[in-house]
Design an enzyme around this catalytic site. Structure first.
Site, short mmCIF file in Angstrom:
data_model
loop_
_atom_site.label_atom_id
_atom_site.label_comp_id
_atom_site.label_asym_id
_atom_site.label_seq_id
_atom_site.Cartn_x
_atom_site.Cartn_y
_atom_site.Cartn_z
N LYS A 37 -21.43 57.89 41.73
CA LYS A 37 -21.44 56.59 41.54
C LYS A 37 -22.49 55.45 42.23
CE LYS A 37 -17.63 53.54 39.43
NZ LYS A 37 -16.78 53.24 38.86
N ARG B 286 -6.28 49.64 31.51
CA ARG B 286 -5.83 48.35 30.71
C ARG B 286 -6.26 48.69 29.12
NH1 ARG B 286 -11.62 47.99 33.77
NH2 ARG B 286 -11.72 50.24 32.81
N SER C 224 -15.12 46.35 38.06
CA SER C 224 -15.76 45.85 39.67
C SER C 224 -17.85 45.24 39.49
CB SER C 224 -15.93 47.45 40.59
OG SER C 224 -14.95 47.00 40.34
N HIS D 8 -7.12 45.40 40.56
CA HIS D 8 -6.30 46.83 40.86
C HIS D 8 -5.50 45.91 42.06
CE1 HIS D 8 -10.12 47.86 41.41
NE2 HIS D 8 -10.52 49.07 40.31
N1 COA Z 1 -8.42 46.76 37.37
C1 COA Z 1 -9.58 46.21 37.75
N2 COA Z 1 -10.28 46.89 37.81
C2 COA Z 1 -10.20 48.34 36.80
C3 COA Z 1 -8.70 48.84 36.82
C4 COA Z 1 -7.63 48.05 36.81
N3 COA Z 1 -6.07 47.84 36.83
N4 COA Z 1 -8.69 50.01 36.03
C5 COA Z 1 -9.99 50.53 36.73
N5 COA Z 1 -11.04 49.67 36.51
C6 COA Z 1 -12.37 49.34 37.23
C7 COA Z 1 -13.25 50.14 38.36
O1 COA Z 1 -13.18 49.34 39.39
C8 COA Z 1 -14.24 51.12 37.72
O2 COA Z 1 -15.31 50.03 37.59
P1 COA Z 1 -16.93 50.21 37.67
O3 COA Z 1 -17.11 51.22 37.28
O4 COA Z 1 -17.28 48.62 37.53
O5 COA Z 1 -17.05 50.00 39.23
C9 COA Z 1 -14.29 50.79 36.46
O6 COA Z 1 -12.55 50.44 35.75
C10 COA Z 1 -13.19 52.90 36.24
O7 COA Z 1 -12.66 53.06 37.30
P2 COA Z 1 -11.65 54.25 38.09
O8 COA Z 1 -11.49 54.86 36.20
O9 COA Z 1 -10.75 53.86 38.53
O10 COA Z 1 -12.54 55.20 38.19
P3 COA Z 1 -13.28 54.19 40.07
O11 COA Z 1 -15.14 54.93 39.73
O12 COA Z 1 -13.45 53.80 40.51
O13 COA Z 1 -12.61 55.96 40.26
C11 COA Z 1 -11.87 58.25 41.08
C12 COA Z 1 -12.46 57.58 40.24
C13 COA Z 1 -12.11 58.13 42.02
C14 COA Z 1 -10.55 58.36 40.36
C15 COA Z 1 -12.17 60.28 40.29
O14 COA Z 1 -13.20 59.72 39.85
C16 COA Z 1 -11.90 61.06 41.31
O15 COA Z 1 -10.89 61.07 41.26
N6 COA Z 1 -12.99 61.44 42.01
C17 COA Z 1 -12.60 62.52 42.70
C18 COA Z 1 -13.52 64.12 42.29
C19 COA Z 1 -12.54 64.39 41.29
O16 COA Z 1 -11.03 64.54 41.47
N7 COA Z 1 -12.09 65.43 39.87
C20 COA Z 1 -11.81 65.44 39.38
C21 COA Z 1 -11.12 64.73 38.46
S1 COA Z 1 -10.30 65.48 37.10
#
Ligand code: COA
Length: 155
Positions: free
Chosen positions: A39, A88, A126, A15
């Site tokens: 989640k 990624r 994560s 991140h």
């Molecule tokens: N480096 C390390 N880890 C990464 C990464 C990176 N560059 N990119 C993603 N990850 C990991 C995250 O740690 C996470 O791991 P986990 O599933 O083990 O916890 C996983 O990959 C998924 O990450 P991400 O896609 O960022 O999902 P998230 O759950 O952390 O966040 C939101 C998702 C918050 C961005 C999304 O749910 C959101 O926008 N919510 C708001 C509601 C909304 O607007 N919904 C409509 C969307 S169209």
């Protein structure tokens, strides 16, 4: 300003890499720590906010804020012109494409910008970090300073 959303459960060096790349493109980045109750995050929102804030305490161009509700609303409220996301691997693309397209439908004035994660962090997530740590594996080199202590406290 760009908005970088995530659950950060916990924040990893993957991140941090995305934020640093974002700072090359935008004057500032606001990290949106999503409440994301669906989640069922391991760390409470307050702890996730503390962890993210501590990592960027000395970076004046990075702000940290909690958010719940729609990401496009958070981006608009924070005066962000873009949503910053990291890619990624090819497997991230489909979900990211869907999310970016949906967010554009919800607000056409906010662009989604993708940066490519550094090779060392393409496999980092994560939940993997939490799982490996809980089973006694070494994850120290994938975490920013101070975050391992949080994992040890909240095992
Ligand atoms: N480096 C390390 N880890 C990464 C990464 C990176 N560059 N990119 C993603 N990850 C990991 C995250 O740690 C996470 O791991 P986990 O599933 O083990 O916890 C996983 O990959 C998924 O990450 P991400 O896609 O960022 O999902 P998230 O759950 O952390 O966040 C939101 C998702 C918050 C961005 C999304 O749910 C959101 O926008 N919510 C708001 C509601 C909304 O607007 N919904 C409509 C969307 S169209």
């Amino acid at each position: 300003m760009a908005a970088y959303p995530g659950t950060f459960d916990p924040i990893t060096l993957g991140h941090v890499d995305v934020v640093q790349r974002g700072l090359k493109l935008f004057d500032s980045v606001i990290i949106g720590v999503a409440e994301n109750v669906q989640k069922k995050p391991h760390f409470p929102l307050e702890t996730r906010l503390q962890m993210v804030s501590s990592v960027f305490a000395t970076e004046s161009r990075v702000k940290v804020s909690p958010f719940c509700g729609l990401l496009v609303d958070f981006a608009k409220q924070s005066n962000s012109c873009a949503i910053l996301r990291g890619l990624r691997a090819a497997s991230d693309f489909e979900y990211e494409f869907q999310m970016a397209t949906m967010n554009r439908r919800l607000n056409t004035s906010i662009e989604t910008v993708f940066v490519m994660a550094r090779e060392e962090y393409t496999f980092v997530s994560s939940s993997f970090i939490r799982e490996i740590h809980n089973m006694g594996g070494d994850v120290a080199d994938l975490l920013p300073a101070g975050i391992l202590e949080h994992l040890q406290k909240n095992r």
